[in-house]
Scaffold this motif. Structure first.
Motif, PDB file in Angstrom:
ATOM      1  N   MET A  81     -70.972  30.905  51.031  1.00 44.87           N
ATOM      2  CA  MET A  81     -70.103  32.083  51.011  1.00 44.87           C
ATOM      3  C   MET A  81     -69.150  32.088  49.822  1.00 44.87           C
ATOM      4  SD  MET A  81     -67.539  31.282  54.200  1.00 44.87           S
ATOM      5  CE  MET A  81     -68.826  31.601  55.371  1.00 44.87           C
ATOM      6  N   ASP A  82     -68.870  33.287  49.376  1.00 45.66           N
ATOM      7  CA  ASP A  82     -67.853  33.502  48.362  1.00 45.66           C
ATOM      8  C   ASP A  82     -66.488  33.370  49.047  1.00 45.66           C
ATOM      9  OD1 ASP A  82     -66.665  34.356  45.934  1.00 45.66           O
ATOM     10  OD2 ASP A  82     -66.525  36.384  46.733  1.00 45.66           O
ATOM     11  N   MET A 101     -68.789  26.764  50.188  1.00 47.42           N
ATOM     12  CA  MET A 101     -68.017  27.838  49.559  1.00 47.42           C
ATOM     13  C   MET A 101     -68.150  27.752  48.039  1.00 47.42           C
ATOM     14  SD  MET A 101     -63.947  28.770  49.866  1.00 47.42           S
ATOM     15  CE  MET A 101     -64.128  29.421  51.523  1.00 47.42           C
ATOM     16  N   LEU A 102     -68.514  28.875  47.420  1.00 41.16           N
ATOM     17  CA  LEU A 102     -68.595  28.981  45.964  1.00 41.16           C
ATOM     18  C   LEU A 102     -67.701  30.136  45.539  1.00 41.16           C
ATOM     19  CD1 LEU A 102     -72.471  28.690  45.463  1.00 41.16           C
ATOM     20  CD2 LEU A 102     -70.787  26.851  45.372  1.00 41.16           C
ATOM     21  N   SER A 103     -66.829  29.896  44.551  1.00 38.60           N
ATOM     22  CA  SER A 103     -65.874  30.931  44.172  1.00 38.60           C
ATOM     23  C   SER A 103     -65.638  30.959  42.670  1.00 38.60           C
ATOM     24  CB  SER A 103     -64.541  30.698  44.896  1.00 38.60           C
ATOM     25  OG  SER A 103     -63.576  31.645  44.490  1.00 38.60           O
ATOM     26  N   LYS A 139     -72.901  30.562  40.172  1.00 35.74           N
ATOM     27  CA  LYS A 139     -73.179  30.684  41.614  1.00 35.74           C
ATOM     28  C   LYS A 139     -74.682  30.785  41.859  1.00 35.74           C
ATOM     29  CE  LYS A 139     -68.936  33.158  42.916  1.00 35.74           C
ATOM     30  NZ  LYS A 139     -68.425  34.388  43.551  1.00 35.74           N
ATOM     31  N   LEU A 140     -75.337  31.583  41.024  1.00 41.17           N
ATOM     32  CA  LEU A 140     -76.774  31.757  41.155  1.00 41.17           C
ATOM     33  C   LEU A 140     -77.497  30.423  40.987  1.00 41.17           C
ATOM     34  CD1 LEU A 140     -79.215  33.638  41.470  1.00 41.17           C
ATOM     35  CD2 LEU A 140     -79.131  34.043  39.008  1.00 41.17           C
ATOM     36  N   VAL A 179     -76.654  36.813  43.202  1.00 42.94           N
ATOM     37  CA  VAL A 179     -76.921  35.814  44.239  1.00 42.94           C
ATOM     38  C   VAL A 179     -77.378  36.487  45.531  1.00 42.94           C
ATOM     39  CG1 VAL A 179     -76.055  33.639  45.141  1.00 42.94           C
ATOM     40  CG2 VAL A 179     -74.900  34.710  43.238  1.00 42.94           C
ATOM     41  N   LEU A 180     -76.798  37.635  45.843  1.00 41.74           N
ATOM     42  CA  LEU A 180     -77.220  38.388  47.034  1.00 41.74           C
ATOM     43  C   LEU A 180     -78.702  38.730  46.948  1.00 41.74           C
ATOM     44  CD1 LEU A 180     -74.223  40.852  47.511  1.00 41.74           C
ATOM     45  CD2 LEU A 180     -74.956  39.111  49.132  1.00 41.74           C
ATOM     46  N   ALA A 181     -79.146  39.104  45.757  1.00 40.66           N
ATOM     47  CA  ALA A 181     -80.544  39.488  45.563  1.00 40.66           C
ATOM     48  C   ALA A 181     -81.478  38.282  45.607  1.00 40.66           C
ATOM     49  CB  ALA A 181     -80.702  40.212  44.236  1.00 40.66           C
ATOM     50  N   ALA A 182     -81.007  37.135  45.118  1.00 37.99           N
ATOM     51  CA  ALA A 182     -81.889  35.965  44.979  1.00 37.99           C
ATOM     52  C   ALA A 182     -81.999  35.141  46.249  1.00 37.99           C
ATOM     53  CB  ALA A 182     -81.392  35.079  43.848  1.00 37.99           C
TER      54      ALA A 182
END
Length: 652
Positions: free
Chosen positions: A352-353, A495-497, A525-526, A552-555
């Motif tokens: 999660m972001d 968590m990645l931000s 992030k990707l 990232v949402l797409a991958a």
């Protein structure tokens, strides 16, 4: 690849629901049409019961021969003729092995061997089953269409010094629209009135009214609860939030799950195999059985055909997924297809972001520390300076109570990369970071070195006066969201931000997340998510705000967008949209996916199990047409009722 636009009228469940067989009308609210739908079955049922009574009690001696045959033929026609018609249409289209064909051959075969009551009964119960299936499909469609009902049908637009009613699709960007109490917001826009209260339940699944201030966004489909308001449109209707959501819901059923696709392919192979087995069951025993009787073996074959009808699978499985999509929509969770209901059940790693996902993405004052000054006076000096700035941190500071009108700043100038300097009520004031203090020989307390959040330092008349800690606030349900995700069996939460690493680590620690990385660009992030996905056992769901997290949402295996209601990018890229912006809905989406899959597999097991048992009994001559009816129609009804349960469940 561009998706094919799918209207709810074309949903495959309806194709098999029998709606076209029994004259179901288009107006669901018309009792007259509904009653007509059931008339053929009622007529056939009465005729069948009377015929069986005449057979059993021998009350009418002449009830035999052609009179008896004609009686049962009349009983058969209302329920049998529509089925045979559909069977013939399918054959003309090159599709021989349909349930219509199977039921027609089986029941006509029963008439050929003189089993007239059973022939009528099989077709009657099949027709009743189709009616129940039709009712279940309509219920599922109504649950989805509850969302479609929020489509506004008019807009009061200010044109030529007057408000006129037009179709929302005719309204241009920048026009002023009036919305009365109880009416739906016709298009996305910004509020021109001082404030407004809106029911956004149809969009977000939340019943609590949402209060919006002047200049803030309002979304099409929300219901105005308090007073006449005016908005300025920011999007055309086709680009509005509600239009995008409706399009997504309508297209959701186009993306079939692997289970649905498998069952379809299986039914196309399974049905003809059973037909040829039935033919073999009729004739092959002639070569192996000494007392072969054609009528007995034909009867067994007809039972075999009735049982082989795959409607329990073909109906209940897509209906189960359809119910899952509807249940999710009611909870403010939009799946872009049944396939993602399945994918959600396999997730074992959640990434999660931070900003906008578990935090509100809005700066708030976390702590005020003043030295040798009262807090109120200290903040008045600070606010007088920050009033000159447009920085987001300045905005957060200006929300502190009321600014003292007697505190006025002058000669304010910006020191690049450090802060502001100026005069407040004749006193020299510095506002900014540690570098600003040091460059002006201001001694800074060592305690500030351990603060990881954004800090605004203040000096008054050359002396350090204190500091304010500014931090992004956690969402109200952030802690509960992590707990629920863990309770669902997912232990790997990361968590990645893009925020600085020290802040990211602190937020992660506060929430009980053991692995976190900050200071990441979107491509970083990707890269991190792709590393996780490269591990064979990982099924990764990424949760972000749908803007800078789009790659990232797409991958990811499942992309989940928070607050997708206002984010065009989220609608386009994510697989699942959490409309309420609540991270606790993630665990609910997982529960809905798992419940849907569980019910689908229950239906598959029920259908195959019962059919297998009765098929074996029928081939051995131990089952009659009545058992065959239960194995087909009865199991189909049980599976349908099981699937409908999804639409009545509640998730917390």
């Amino acid at each position: 690849m561009k998706k094919k636009k799918l209207n709810l009228r074309d949903i495959d469940v309806e194709k098999h629901s029998g709606q076209h067989l029994h004259g179901a009308g288009h107006n669901n609210n018309s009792k007259k049409i509904n009653f007509r739908t059931y008339l053929p079955a009622i007529f056939s049922f009465v005729m069948l019961i009377v015929g069986i009574a005449l057979d059993y009690f021998n009350a009418f001696p002449h009830f035999s021969g052609w009179i008896r045959i004609l009686w049962y033929v009349i009983a058969y026609i209302p329920v049998g003729f529509p089925v045979m018609t559909e069977g013939w249409k399918s054959i003309k289209n090159g599709d021989f092995f349909t349930e219509f064909f199977l039921m027609s051959i089986a029941t006509l075969g029963a008439f050929v061997i003189g089993e007239y009551p059973e022939g009528v009964a099989v077709m009657l119960f099949y027709a009743v089953g189709e009616l129940f299936q039709n009712a279940a499909v309509k219920k599922a469609k109504r649950n989805i269409k509850a969302l479609l009902d929020v489509r506004p049908n008019e807009a009061l637009v200010y044109r030529e010094n007057n408000y006129i009613s037009v179709n929302p699709e005719m309204v241009e960007i920048g026009e002023k629209v009036q919305v009365r109490v109880g009416e739906k917001i016709p298009l996305d826009g910004t509020l021109l009135s001082k404030k407004g209260s809106f029911n956004t339940a149809a969009l977000t699944g939340e019943s609590k009214p949402d209060t919006i201030a002047k200049g803030e966004k309002v979304f099409a489909g929300s219901i105005n609860l308090d007073g006449v308001i005016e908005i300025e449109t920011t999007k055309k209707f086709k680009d509005s939030s509600i239009a995008r959501i409706l399009d997504m819901v309508e297209n959701a059923t186009a993306r079939k799950s692997k289970t649905e696709l498998f069952i379809r392919k299986f039914a196309r192979i399974y049905t003809p195999i059973v037909v040829f087995l039935a033919i073999g069951l009729t004739f092959l025993p002639y070569f192996f059985v000494d007392d072969y009787v054609f009528r007995d073996w034909l009867y067994r074959a007809l039972i075999f055909l009735v049982i082989s009808c795959p409607c329990a699978l073909v109906i209940s499985i897509p209906l189960g997924y359809f119910g899952g999509l509807g249940a999710a929509s009611k909870n403010g969770i939009l799946f872009k297809g049944a396939s993602f209901l399945d994918e959600m059940t396999k997730v074992n790693t959640v990434v999660m972001d931070k900003t906008g996902t578990v935090t509100k993405g809005v700066f708030k004052i976390k702590e005020i520390k003043s030295i040798d000054w009262g807090e109120t006076d200290f903040m008045k000096y600070l606010m007088a300076m920050e009033e000159q700035s447009t920085h987001p941190i300045a905005k957060a500071i200006m929300e502190y109570k009321d600014k003292g009108e007697d505190f006025q700043a002058s000669n304010v100038s910006e020191v690049a990369g450090k802060g502001l300097k100026g005069t407040v009520n004749g006193k020299a004031v510095l506002v900014g970071n540690k570098a600003l203090m040091i460059s002006n020989n201001i001694e800074v307390p060592s305690e500030t070195d351990t603060i990881v959040e954004s800090i605004v330092m203040v000096s008054i008349e050359g002396k350090f006066a204190g500091y304010v800690i500014i931090a992004d606030e956690l969402k109200d349900d952030a802690h509960e969201a992590i707990k629920q995700i863990r309770d669902s069996g997912i232990s790997k939460i990361i968590m990645l931000s893009g925020d600085k690493d020290s802040i990211t680590q602190q937020v992660a620690k506060e929430m009980g997340i053991h692995t976190a990385k900050g200071g990441l660009l979107p491509e970083d992030k990707l890269e991190e998510v792709e590393k996780l996905m490269s591990e064979t056992d990982n099924k990764v769901a990424f949760i972000g705000d749908g803007i800078n997290d789009a790659p990232v949402l797409a991958a990811s295996d499942v992309g989940i967008a928070m607050g997708g209601l206002g984010s065009d990018v989220a609608i386009e890229t994510a697989d699942v949209i959490i409309q309420t912006d609540q991270p606790s809905k993630i665990a609910r989406a997982i529960k809905i996916g798992r419940s849907t899959r569980s019910i689908v597999w229950q239906n598959i097991g029920l259908a195959f199990g019962v059919k297998a048992v009765v098929l074996i009994l029928g081939a051995g001559g131990l089952a009659t047409m009545w058992e065959a009816v239960f194995a087909d129609v009865g199991v189909a009804l049980l599976a349908i009722f099981n699937a409908v349960r999804l639409q009545k469940m509640t998730w917390k």
